[in-house]
Design an enzyme around this catalytic site. Structure first.
Site, PDB file in Angstrom:
ATOM      1  N   TYR A  31      18.611 -12.898  47.655  1.00 50.43           N
ATOM      2  CA  TYR A  31      18.214 -12.175  48.878  1.00 50.43           C
ATOM      3  C   TYR A  31      18.839 -10.775  48.886  1.00 50.43           C
ATOM      4  O   TYR A  31      18.146  -9.764  49.040  1.00 50.43           O
ATOM      5  CB  TYR A  31      18.644 -12.987  50.103  1.00 50.43           C
ATOM      6  CG  TYR A  31      18.675 -12.192  51.377  1.00 50.43           C
ATOM      7  CD1 TYR A  31      17.511 -11.662  51.909  1.00 50.43           C
ATOM      8  CD2 TYR A  31      19.886 -11.954  52.037  1.00 50.43           C
ATOM      9  CE1 TYR A  31      17.551 -10.913  53.078  1.00 50.43           C
ATOM     10  CE2 TYR A  31      19.931 -11.215  53.201  1.00 50.43           C
ATOM     11  CZ  TYR A  31      18.753 -10.693  53.714  1.00 50.43           C
ATOM     12  OH  TYR A  31      18.793  -9.949  54.858  1.00 50.43           O
ATOM     13  N   PHE A  72      25.706  -6.654  59.304  1.00 46.63           N
ATOM     14  CA  PHE A  72      26.641  -7.743  59.062  1.00 46.63           C
ATOM     15  C   PHE A  72      26.061  -8.986  59.775  1.00 46.63           C
ATOM     16  O   PHE A  72      24.886  -9.249  59.605  1.00 46.63           O
ATOM     17  CB  PHE A  72      28.072  -7.296  59.417  1.00 46.63           C
ATOM     18  CG  PHE A  72      28.614  -6.425  58.281  1.00 46.63           C
ATOM     19  CD1 PHE A  72      28.013  -5.205  57.976  1.00 46.63           C
ATOM     20  CD2 PHE A  72      29.615  -6.870  57.458  1.00 46.63           C
ATOM     21  CE1 PHE A  72      28.421  -4.447  56.868  1.00 46.63           C
ATOM     22  CE2 PHE A  72      30.050  -6.123  56.360  1.00 46.63           C
ATOM     23  CZ  PHE A  72      29.444  -4.911  56.069  1.00 46.63           C
TER      24      PHE A  72
END
Ligand code: UDP
Length: 327
Positions: free
Chosen positions: A141, A169
């Site tokens: 990913y 994040f």
């Protein structure tokens, strides 16, 4: 200003559409609804169901709608799945972006803000992580998101196009209006899984690893509210509209919480005991990920409004308790 949001029915996309509409933008949404939900799309946004890998479909919309800028969320985003089925990630994330860029160049659309990830860094060499840190993804990913960033870099050198890449994040929380929130199937993220316990959908929460070199042995993450992420996309689009150069920004609060601290805060918010079960480490989990977002604060003027973990979890709880099965 008319903004095209790709993946605007997904978690972060739908929150960004709400913030764009509230800020007075005209919003056009494309989503293939494979992981997104039609109900998550703001009623004032114009919605097209379809896939960005379909060039004819995309060209048709870009010809018809006068688009000033694109915000791109249309990608597959599950770390575990990307390791089992990497070709899906190359196809959806890279082929989709290639078709999109071809169409944007052909239609003279010169601004794009796109969702990237802290997973582009891999195991950090130092904390907090700066945008200049080494990028060495530990999963497919993150690798495809890094490759997308590189595509933007080279295309922007060859064509009249500028981009902002936003490296998130840990996205979490839900819109305080209670209308939209996080709904993944399967769910893999910590906060929605923890909240399934007080919601009666799970008996305990698994804690993956208790022997990390952190204050209580569990992993530390930088949790950032989805509405704060949404605001950053709007600021990034404004930055590009004012002539800002192509750029990359981290988005986080700059504060880390352990898995056990997250669970403890969820106990407080929900007034539920939330039993835990300590399990093996999850493969590929770095022990600590904390962002430096100084650059986004300085250059974009970004200022998170929901920095407090209790507030973040309260907004998530408000959504999940009213939508235990998602949309
Ligand atoms: N985690 C956990 N139990 C779960 C899900 C996640 O202990 O059921 C931990 C995970 O190992 C990581 C942190 O919670 O340290 C955040 O995981 P999440 O999947 O939410 O986000 P990530 O950091 O992987 O992007």
């Amino acid at each position: 200003m008319r903004i095209l949001v790709l993946g605007g029915a997904g978690y972060i996309g739908s929150h960004t559409v709400y913030e764009l509409v509230d800020a007075g933008y005209e919003v056009i949404v494309i989503d293939n609804l494979l992981t997104g939900f039609k109900e998550a799309v703001h009623p004032q946004a114009k919605f097209y169901e379809g896939d960005i890998r379909d060039k004819i479909f995309l060209d048709n919309i870009l010809s018809k709608e006068k688009i000033d800028g694109v915000i791109h969320f249309a990608a597959s985003s599950q770390v575990g799945e990307s390791m089992k089925n990497p070709l899906k990630y190359y196809n959806n994330n890279l082929c989709g972006t290639e078709v999109l860029l071809e169409s944007m160049v052909e239609h003279g659309i010169d601004k794009i803000v796109f969702s990237s990830t802290a997973a582009t860094y891999g195991e950090p060499e130092s904390i907090p992580i700066l945008e200049t840190a080494r990028t060495l993804p530990t999963n497919c990913y993150g690798e495809t998101k890094l490759s997308m960033e590189k595509m933007f870099k080279w295309i922007s050198k060859a064509h009249n196009l500028r981009y902002v890449s936003l490296r998130y994040f840990n996205a979490c929380g839900a819109h305080p209006n209670g209308k939209i929130g996080e709904a993944h199937n399967p769910e893999t993220h910590l906060i929605p899984l923890v909240l399934q316990v007080p919601n009666g959908k799970r008996e305990y929460i698994s804690v993956f690893g208790n022997d990390y070199d952190t204050k209580d042995g569990t992993c530390v993450r930088d949790y950032i509210h989805v509405n704060d992420l949404a605001q950053a996309h709007i600021l990034a689009m404004e930055y590009l509209s004012k002539g800002g150069e192509s750029n990359i920004f981290n988005l986080g609060n700059g504060v880390g919480f352990t898995v056990k601290e997250v669970i403890e805060t969820a106990r407080k918010v929900t007034n539920h005991t939330i039993p835990i079960r300590e399990e093996e480490r999850r493969a590929g989990d770095p022990s600590v990920l904390i962002a430096s977002s100084e650059k986004a604060r300085k250059v974009l003027g970004w200022k998170p409004q929901y920095a407090d973990l209790e507030t973040i979890i309260s907004t998530a709880w408000k959504w999940h308790v009213n939508h235990p099965d998602g949309y």
